[in-house]
Design a protein around this motif. Sequence first.
Motif, PDB file in Angstrom:
ATOM      1  N   THR A 157      40.815  34.234  38.836  1.00  0.00           N
ATOM      2  CA  THR A 157      40.436  35.279  39.792  1.00  0.00           C
ATOM      3  C   THR A 157      41.474  35.328  40.911  1.00  0.00           C
ATOM      4  OG1 THR A 157      39.264  33.992  41.487  1.00  0.00           O
ATOM      5  CG2 THR A 157      38.002  34.555  39.519  1.00  0.00           C
ATOM      6  N   GLU A 186      26.874  38.382  34.213  1.00  0.00           N
ATOM      7  CA  GLU A 186      26.155  37.652  35.261  1.00  0.00           C
ATOM      8  C   GLU A 186      24.655  37.636  34.959  1.00  0.00           C
ATOM      9  OE1 GLU A 186      27.172  39.277  39.080  1.00  0.00           O
ATOM     10  OE2 GLU A 186      29.249  38.589  38.961  1.00  0.00           O
ATOM     11  N   HIS A 241      32.742  37.582  31.619  1.00  0.00           N
ATOM     12  CA  HIS A 241      31.854  37.370  32.759  1.00  0.00           C
ATOM     13  C   HIS A 241      31.705  38.668  33.561  1.00  0.00           C
ATOM     14  CE1 HIS A 241      29.412  34.678  35.054  1.00  0.00           C
ATOM     15  NE2 HIS A 241      29.894  35.174  36.167  1.00  0.00           N
ATOM     16  N   HIS A 260      41.660  44.003  39.122  1.00  0.00           N
ATOM     17  CA  HIS A 260      41.274  43.183  37.965  1.00  0.00           C
ATOM     18  C   HIS A 260      42.386  43.081  36.925  1.00  0.00           C
ATOM     19  CE1 HIS A 260      37.158  44.130  39.511  1.00  0.00           C
ATOM     20  NE2 HIS A 260      37.073  42.829  39.314  1.00  0.00           N
ATOM     21  N   ASN A 296      33.457  44.674  36.974  1.00  0.00           N
ATOM     22  CA  ASN A 296      32.093  44.966  37.401  1.00  0.00           C
ATOM     23  C   ASN A 296      31.673  46.293  36.803  1.00  0.00           C
ATOM     24  OD1 ASN A 296      32.002  42.635  39.149  1.00  0.00           O
ATOM     25  ND2 ASN A 296      33.452  43.755  40.428  1.00  0.00           N
ATOM     26  N   TYR A 301      38.909  29.364  35.143  1.00  0.00           N
ATOM     27  CA  TYR A 301      38.536  30.637  35.763  1.00  0.00           C
ATOM     28  C   TYR A 301      39.781  31.292  36.329  1.00  0.00           C
ATOM     29  CZ  TYR A 301      33.807  28.617  35.895  1.00  0.00           C
ATOM     30  OH  TYR A 301      32.615  28.047  35.566  1.00  0.00           O
ATOM     31  N   GLY A 306      36.616  39.635  34.387  1.00  0.00           N
ATOM     32  CA  GLY A 306      35.641  39.739  35.484  1.00  0.00           C
ATOM     33  C   GLY A 306      35.428  41.123  36.045  1.00  0.00           C
ATOM     34  N   PHE A 359      35.284  28.545  44.366  1.00  0.00           N
ATOM     35  CA  PHE A 359      35.360  27.666  43.196  1.00  0.00           C
ATOM     36  C   PHE A 359      35.377  26.189  43.586  1.00  0.00           C
ATOM     37  CE2 PHE A 359      36.406  31.699  41.157  1.00  0.00           C
ATOM     38  CZ  PHE A 359      35.514  31.633  40.084  1.00  0.00           C
ATOM     39  N   GLN A 415      39.277  33.723  46.204  1.00  0.00           N
ATOM     40  CA  GLN A 415      38.036  33.069  45.775  1.00  0.00           C
ATOM     41  C   GLN A 415      38.196  31.547  45.655  1.00  0.00           C
ATOM     42  OE1 GLN A 415      35.919  34.983  42.549  1.00  0.00           O
ATOM     43  NE2 GLN A 415      36.498  37.033  43.220  1.00  0.00           N
ATOM     44  N   TYR A 473      26.511  34.724  44.435  1.00  0.00           N
ATOM     45  CA  TYR A 473      27.619  34.598  43.479  1.00  0.00           C
ATOM     46  C   TYR A 473      27.713  33.161  42.955  1.00  0.00           C
ATOM     47  CZ  TYR A 473      32.494  35.535  41.906  1.00  0.00           C
ATOM     48  OH  TYR A 473      33.642  35.704  41.191  1.00  0.00           O
TER      49      TYR A 473
HETATM   50  N1  ARG Z   1      33.311  40.034  39.004  1.00  0.00           N
HETATM   51  C1  ARG Z   1      34.024  39.178  39.896  1.00  0.00           C
HETATM   52  C2  ARG Z   1      34.865  39.995  40.863  1.00  0.00           C
HETATM   53  O1  ARG Z   1      35.018  41.180  40.686  1.00  0.00           O
HETATM   54  C3  ARG Z   1      34.935  38.216  39.175  1.00  0.00           C
HETATM   55  C4  ARG Z   1      34.234  37.227  38.301  1.00  0.00           C
HETATM   56  C5  ARG Z   1      35.078  36.002  38.043  1.00  0.00           C
HETATM   57  N2  ARG Z   1      34.399  34.991  37.270  1.00  0.00           N
HETATM   58  C6  ARG Z   1      33.479  34.156  37.757  1.00  0.00           C
HETATM   59  N3  ARG Z   1      32.904  33.324  36.933  1.00  0.00           N
HETATM   60  N4  ARG Z   1      33.159  34.150  39.005  1.00  0.00           N
HETATM   61  O2  ARG Z   1      35.363  39.444  41.824  1.00  0.00           O
END
Ligand code: ARG
Length: 592
Positions: A353, A275, A164, A138, A129, A351, A127, A361, A357, A329
């Motif tokens: 994370t 995304e 992702h 991460h 960015n 998933y 995940g 979810f 989060q 999101y």
């Molecule tokens: N890019 C997201 C972050 O930095 C995490 C993505 C995790 N996966 C998902 N399907 N939401 O927090």
Amino acid sequence: MNLTNEMNRVMGDAFEKVGYDRALSRVIVSSRPDLCEYQCNGAMGAAKAYHKAPIEIANAVVASLNEVMAENDKNAVFSSAEAIMPGFINLNVSEAFLRHFARQMATSERFGAELPEPKKILIDYGGPNVAKPLHIGHLRSAIIGESIKQMLKFAGNEVIGDTHLGDWGLQIGLIIEEFKRRNPELCYFNPDFKGKFPEEAPFTISELEEIYPAASARAKEDEEFAACAHENTLKLQSGDPVCHELWKKIIEVSVADLKKNYAKLNVSFDLWKAESDAQPFIPELLKILADKKLSYLSNGATVVDVQEETDKHEVPPCLIIKSDGASLYATTDLATIIDRMNYFNPDEIIYITDKRQDMHFVQVFRVAKKAGLVREDTELFHIGYGTMNGKDGKPFKTRAGGVMRLEALISEVDDAVRDKMKERYEEDEVNEETVHKVGLSAIKYGDLSNQAAKDYIFDIDRFASFEGNTGPYILYMIVRIKSILQKAGNVSRNTDALLDLPDGDANLKLLLRKLSNFSEMISTAVEELAPHKICSYCFELCDAFSSFYHDTPILKETDEKVKNAYFSLLFLLQEVLETCISLLGFDAPEKM
Ligand code: ARG
């Protein structure tokens, strides 16, 4: 083939034979290892059910077990059974049985592990960015995700790992705006430019990584700048060619850098979906939610209720479209589910994370189920991990207090490992490939040996140590085993020789018992998606090996048969340990 199951089978037969329900007969590891190895407290439960004294039942069961042992002492699972007041059954496992068990492990696929029916599983981890440096926020997702992916593959599942990538949204608009103001002369910003855009990206990764925080800080102070960034984001989403071109270049440059960094971590993905790939599925998502009458307008925003009667806490409605028309999101995650079901139709999506989060979810999974985006039997899991803290108990930072870049972290750990190796070996024996392998084991094992949901303290000194419950210690033991086998010269792997292991060596017996836990350990680890169980198994096995090796000079053994039996055991240990660390996502050097 599973040791506990075997013991339970034998104990169950004994209960049944003397007239009691076999379901009462569970065998567990002894709580008094000084008295026995295993125990069964089933006579206590049976006493209540059958209105008898527990000791009477325990005596009858033990008599029946003793008969089996006398008849068939070669194949008996237990070597002794004893009834103890008020009705415990104390048990020891038979050494001959453990030898047969080890041979069976050595000759069976996956060391005889019994694993559930294979499934199709998609795992969403990493995940990252784009245009933001890969930092330790991460790191856990990558480490835990890679391990779980390897575990699920080992268990025979069809697994797809997807990054992702976060490549959509305001961060792109911000970068474009800042870049434009710095380089207004470039062709991208000339409204009369009609030619082809250059092949080469107009920025490097270091520039991008500097641009993003600068832009983000500027937007907070400068409203006009923020508005332009927002505008760029909308333009990108509606297909504006310049924004689209720069976005593509941002991804190109970032992904190349991410791949390089993930490779250093021994992490790789089957899919690099992003995304942005989910955006085309948003109209379909909105239509489904509207058709099923799940979505409604609340203060101009589109939301779906997900609260359930049994909830102890409030679960707020899932926000799908903001009042200004922007998607969020959750919208992207739901649209991604549509894409994934079309593309792969998985039985399970996992998933990984940060646990902050969790609520996101819960909401996404409930909407997905209510709207029928997944099959009724599709399982959706979120593994939320805790924070990696510094020794001060606060989220891990660089010494200067900044966000630690992954590259910097890796090199700090490598430095610590190199120092420790220099204390142990001659300077010219310390090679960089080994340093990096050991360093990676320190980082990954340090992380994975904790339950994922817990916060943990990243202590480079402890993680890089060659002693204690650490990655380097496990590698050291594996290399030790390899070097004994090398010194032994021309020995070949002979699984029958395992039957020649001697009786009466307590260290050896404990080692065999620890080894035989593999099947149970791996099935629980896979079922609970818990790599830390693999870590504990490795540590206990290495410790047992260390005590055995300390007291048994294998290479000096004079009885050839016994010596070959030891070598066969070493081969098996090496295979099991190397399998375990491959499931944790690292491997052992040849020498260290
Ligand atoms: N890019 C997201 C972050 O930095 C995490 C993505 C995790 N996966 C998902 N399907 N939401 O927090």
